[in-house]
Design a protein around this motif. Structure first.
Motif, short mmCIF file in Angstrom:
data_model
loop_
_atom_site.label_atom_id
_atom_site.label_comp_id
_atom_site.label_asym_id
_atom_site.label_seq_id
_atom_site.Cartn_x
_atom_site.Cartn_y
_atom_site.Cartn_z
N ILE A 70 -9.42 -0.78 0.01
CA ILE A 70 -10.67 -1.43 -0.40
C ILE A 70 -10.39 -2.59 -1.35
O ILE A 70 -10.96 -3.68 -1.23
CB ILE A 70 -11.62 -0.40 -1.04
CG1 ILE A 70 -12.11 0.62 0.02
CG2 ILE A 70 -12.81 -1.08 -1.69
CD1 ILE A 70 -12.87 1.78 -0.53
N GLU A 71 -9.51 -2.36 -2.34
CA GLU A 71 -9.18 -3.41 -3.31
C GLU A 71 -8.50 -4.60 -2.62
O GLU A 71 -8.78 -5.76 -2.95
CB GLU A 71 -8.26 -2.84 -4.40
CG GLU A 71 -8.93 -1.85 -5.33
CD GLU A 71 -10.08 -2.47 -6.11
OE1 GLU A 71 -9.96 -3.67 -6.47
OE2 GLU A 71 -11.09 -1.79 -6.33
N GLU A 72 -7.63 -4.32 -1.66
CA GLU A 72 -6.99 -5.41 -0.92
C GLU A 72 -8.01 -6.23 -0.15
O GLU A 72 -7.94 -7.47 -0.12
CB GLU A 72 -5.94 -4.84 0.04
CG GLU A 72 -4.67 -4.38 -0.61
CD GLU A 72 -3.65 -3.92 0.41
OE1 GLU A 72 -4.01 -3.83 1.61
OE2 GLU A 72 -2.51 -3.66 0.02
N MET B 34 -8.68 3.68 -1.50
CA MET B 34 -9.10 2.80 -2.59
C MET B 34 -8.22 1.55 -2.64
O MET B 34 -8.72 0.45 -2.91
CB MET B 34 -9.03 3.55 -3.92
CG MET B 34 -10.06 4.66 -4.07
SD MET B 34 -11.76 4.08 -3.89
CE MET B 34 -11.89 2.93 -5.27
N THR B 35 -6.94 1.72 -2.36
CA THR B 35 -6.04 0.56 -2.34
C THR B 35 -6.44 -0.41 -1.22
O THR B 35 -6.43 -1.63 -1.41
CB THR B 35 -4.59 1.01 -2.14
OG1 THR B 35 -4.24 1.95 -3.17
CG2 THR B 35 -3.63 -0.16 -2.20
N THR C 106 0.83 -1.20 0.00
CA THR C 106 0.00 0.00 0.00
C THR C 106 0.88 1.26 0.00
O THR C 106 1.93 1.29 0.63
CB THR C 106 -0.90 0.03 1.25
OG1 THR C 106 -0.07 -0.11 2.40
CG2 THR C 106 -1.89 -1.12 1.21
N LYS D 51 -11.21 -6.59 -0.86
CA LYS D 51 -12.02 -7.36 -1.81
C LYS D 51 -11.26 -8.61 -2.27
O LYS D 51 -11.84 -9.70 -2.36
CB LYS D 51 -12.37 -6.48 -3.01
CG LYS D 51 -13.41 -5.40 -2.68
CD LYS D 51 -13.53 -4.37 -3.79
CE LYS D 51 -14.02 -4.99 -5.07
NZ LYS D 51 -14.22 -3.96 -6.12
N LYS D 52 -9.97 -8.47 -2.55
CA LYS D 52 -9.18 -9.63 -2.97
C LYS D 52 -9.07 -10.67 -1.86
O LYS D 52 -9.14 -11.88 -2.12
CB LYS D 52 -7.77 -9.17 -3.38
CG LYS D 52 -7.74 -8.39 -4.68
CD LYS D 52 -6.31 -7.97 -5.01
CE LYS D 52 -6.27 -7.16 -6.32
NZ LYS D 52 -4.89 -6.73 -6.65
#
Length: 383
Positions: free
Chosen positions: A352-354, A349-350, A300, A356-357
């Motif tokens: 959030i993406e982490e 946003m980073t 991140t 979700k993954k």
């Protein structure tokens, strides 16, 4: 209640105290007694003669937090207290001045044995060491700058013991007035020395070590008080800190992981207590996972970014002499605010993406587990 305990509790009535180490309790045998007022007295003495003896007086607030009381002999005993963590307190009563070096060496061996084999986060060794530590010598880490009198041979032995076990002699870490430096007074009333010490492996939690000079408990020793302070929020976070294991890598190396766990599991054979077994088993699983697959590295971006951090430096180095310079400085200030907002948004946003993954990976693993489970179930026969 014995008269001496009554005197001590009466003198401590207006003081805040939790655990009191006792030297020379002069009682036979071993006992763990709950007193009438709720306080707890535990001690170890000799069967043949009523002399020496060692023990603890515990405030009723901690009566339910005693995990274990044990003794090596009538000169060394210990207690395990479980509050937010496990505290290991060893109380000692060293032999009086004697030319018998073997007797002194045996005493310090007993103290080390009392310290070993107990899984705790904080260790304290307190009591009458019949030693004079004196001033700090070059290269020593166990002694600080506020020792009193001159060091004797027994003091050298105590300092070597502390250095060997990574302990600090906390009496020497706090500067005190003359009337609060001595802990023992000789029969003549003239000789005054510091022979009662408090040692610990966690000097960072000790806030003060001093004597209670107003309390008279009928002894030539004065009560030494050690005050500790803990940031419970920080300590609690350390207990629940989650290490992010590399589950993808671990899945690919499952056979290697199973072998690593089996090898480490053999270390639990000599552990008897269920709580220690559980703690060590959890530790083994985590260490085996990290050894085989490692942990997930965070990629991140920093908040704020290095580019944004350079902007305030640029503004500080600007020379503001003209109106145009003021306008340029104002523009840089606007750019800083804009970049901060962009960095925060990018950082969030980073994250959030982490997340979700990670959720997707956990769902896939759960689906794989259910699929494998359904594959091994016997098929229903049609009749």
């Amino acid at each position: 209640m014995n008269s001496i305990e009554a005197v001590i509790l009466e003198e401590l009535r207006d003081e805040k105290w939790d655990t009191l180490g006792l030297s020379e309790v002069r009682r036979a045998g071993e006992a763990f007694i709950k007193l009438v007022d709720g306080h707890v007295l535990c001690y170890e003495g000799t069967e043949e003669r009523i002399e020496c003896g060692i023990g603890f007086l515990l405030n009723k607030r901690l009566a339910g937090n005693v995990d274990e009381f044990f003794s090596i002999n009538e000169r060394v005993a210990g207690i395990i207290l479980k509050v937010n963590k496990r505290y290991h307190v060893v109380q000692v009563y060293a032999p009086a001045s004697t030319p018998d070096d073997e007797k002194v060496e045996k005493f310090f061996e007993d103290v080390e044995n009392a310290m070993k084999g107990k899984k705790t986060q904080f260790t304290f060794v307190t009591g009458n060491f019949n030693a004079k530590v004196g001033q700090k010598k070059a290269g020593e880490t166990a002694v600080a700058n506020f020792g009193i009198s001159n060091r004797n041979d027994r003091g050298d032995t105590l300092v070597q013991f502390a250095e060997r076990n990574q302990l600090k002699i906390m009496n020497s870490f706090f500067q005190k007035k003359e009337n609060r430096k001595w802990r023992w007074k000789g029969p003549s009333g003239i000789t005054k020395n510091d022979i009662d010490f408090i040692l610990t492996n966690r000097s960072d939690i000790v806030k003060d070590v001093t004597v209670l000079n107003r309390e008279d408990v009928g002894s030539d020793h004065r009560i030494v008080r050690c005050q500790i302070g803990l940031n419970l929020k920080v300590e609690r976070n350390k207990l629940v800190r989650n290490i992010r294991q590399n589950l993808c890598q671990l899945k690919e190396k499952s056979e290697e992981y199973n072998l690593e766990v089996q090898n480490r599991y053999s270390q639990l054979a000599d552990i008897e207590k269920t709580e220690d077994m559980n703690d060590n088993f959890t530790k083994i699983l985590t260490e085996a996972s990290l050894s085989v697959a490692g942990k997930v590295r965070k990629n991140t971006p920093r908040k704020p970014s290095e580019e944004t951090k350079d902007l305030p430096r640029k503004r500080r180095n600007m020379t503001i002499r003209t109106a145009r310079n003021k306008i340029d400085a104002a523009e840089v200030g606007k750019t800083i605010n804009k970049k901060k907002c962009e960095d925060i948004r990018k950082f969030n946003m980073t994250k959030i993406e982490e997340t979700k993954k990670r959720w997707k990976l956990e769902i896939n693993q759960e689906n794989d587990w259910h699929r494998k489970k359904s594959d091994v179930q016997p098929k229903k026969l049609k009749w």
